[in-house]
Write a protein that holds these residues in place. Sequence first.
Motif, PDB file in Angstrom:
ATOM      1  N   GLY A   1       0.835  -1.202   0.000  1.00  0.00           N
ATOM      2  CA  GLY A   1       0.000   0.000   0.000  1.00  0.00           C
ATOM      3  C   GLY A   1       0.861   1.238   0.000  1.00  0.00           C
ATOM      4  O   GLY A   1       1.890   1.305  -0.681  1.00  0.00           O
ATOM      5  N   GLY A   2       0.467   2.232   0.784  1.00  0.00           N
ATOM      6  CA  GLY A   2       1.206   3.490   0.826  1.00  0.00           C
ATOM      7  C   GLY A   2       0.753   4.340   1.987  1.00  0.00           C
ATOM      8  O   GLY A   2      -0.130   3.957   2.771  1.00  0.00           O
ATOM      9  N   GLY A   3       1.371   5.526   2.092  1.00  0.00           N
ATOM     10  CA  GLY A   3       1.016   6.402   3.198  1.00  0.00           C
ATOM     11  C   GLY A   3       1.702   7.738   3.102  1.00  0.00           C
ATOM     12  O   GLY A   3       2.353   8.076   2.100  1.00  0.00           O
ATOM     13  N   ALA A   4       1.561   8.516   4.159  1.00  0.00           N
ATOM     14  CA  ALA A   4       2.119   9.862   4.225  1.00  0.00           C
ATOM     15  C   ALA A   4       2.550  10.150   5.655  1.00  0.00           C
ATOM     16  O   ALA A   4       2.064   9.537   6.613  1.00  0.00           O
ATOM     17  CB  ALA A   4       1.092  10.898   3.759  1.00  0.00           C
ATOM     18  N   VAL A   5       3.469  11.106   5.796  1.00  0.00           N
ATOM     19  CA  VAL A   5       3.999  11.465   7.111  1.00  0.00           C
ATOM     20  C   VAL A   5       4.267  12.957   7.134  1.00  0.00           C
ATOM     21  O   VAL A   5       4.578  13.577   6.108  1.00  0.00           O
ATOM     22  CB  VAL A   5       5.298  10.669   7.418  1.00  0.00           C
ATOM     23  CG1 VAL A   5       6.376  10.974   6.396  1.00  0.00           C
ATOM     24  CG2 VAL A   5       5.787  10.931   8.827  1.00  0.00           C
ATOM     25  N   ALA A   6       4.128  13.560   8.318  1.00  0.00           N
ATOM     26  CA  ALA A   6       4.432  14.974   8.510  1.00  0.00           C
ATOM     27  C   ALA A   6       4.956  15.150   9.927  1.00  0.00           C
ATOM     28  O   ALA A   6       4.574  14.409  10.839  1.00  0.00           O
ATOM     29  CB  ALA A   6       3.199  15.850   8.287  1.00  0.00           C
TER      30      ALA A   6
END
Length: 265
Positions: A116-121
Amino acid sequence: GYERLEEGIHHAEGGRSGHREARRAGTGTTPVRVVSASPNSSDDSPMPAQSFLVSIRPGRRAATLAALVGAALLLAVPSEAEAQRISSKTSGLFLGAHIEGASLKVEDSDRSNGGGGGAVAGWVFGNGLGVFAQFDQSNVDVRNQPDTEGTWGITQFDAGLRYYFKRPESTVVPYLQGSGTYRDVRVEDIPNSPGSVLDVTGLGFTAGGGVDLHVTPSVAFEFALLFTFGSLDDAEVDGTPVTGFEGVSAQSSRLNLGLSWWPVG
């Protein structure tokens, strides 16, 4: 194992058909005169702006030349602080996105894999310590497990601390991180319960690390490996809590490859 996650569906089957139909989601001096080469000029009357007199001892001449060369090198070569500043930036705001390989192991069942995938901050302070939030979603193939047919997915939300081993002079910057993690394992397209959606949720702890490979001071390729431990304690079918669900232990892992961007700092 995985089959325990679907027990909630059987607990909620009675009297639920109508409900399911309604919900979907050097030294000496040497004077030298230099005269303009203009044809109208004479050797006896050079123009002041077109001639000069150089009278430097040979030893001083060499020292002067060395000083000029040194000054030129200082101007041409960036200072150490500037060289460090332009290699990698790891402070302030960072944003990232990635693809991932994911795995899930429920109790003593075999490990199942997916992607899958994702995001980070997050925000990193001057000493290298920072805070971050990360969101990942992956599908997991559990077809090798008995009695667990359906479409499986896992959503994970992390909030925690990240420490960068800051090396401004290098393009390679490793880090470690730890976080609390909320996980939601969702099963859809269940053969014996068409249209039903099973969500099993719980909290865990995630530990891992990664490395940033900077291509510019503010942009880097990012690699990360994360491991999450905990349990899945609550179950819902189509949004309705399942009574009598005892919970299961679960371990998940993530291998991420993506880009990170440091726009502020």
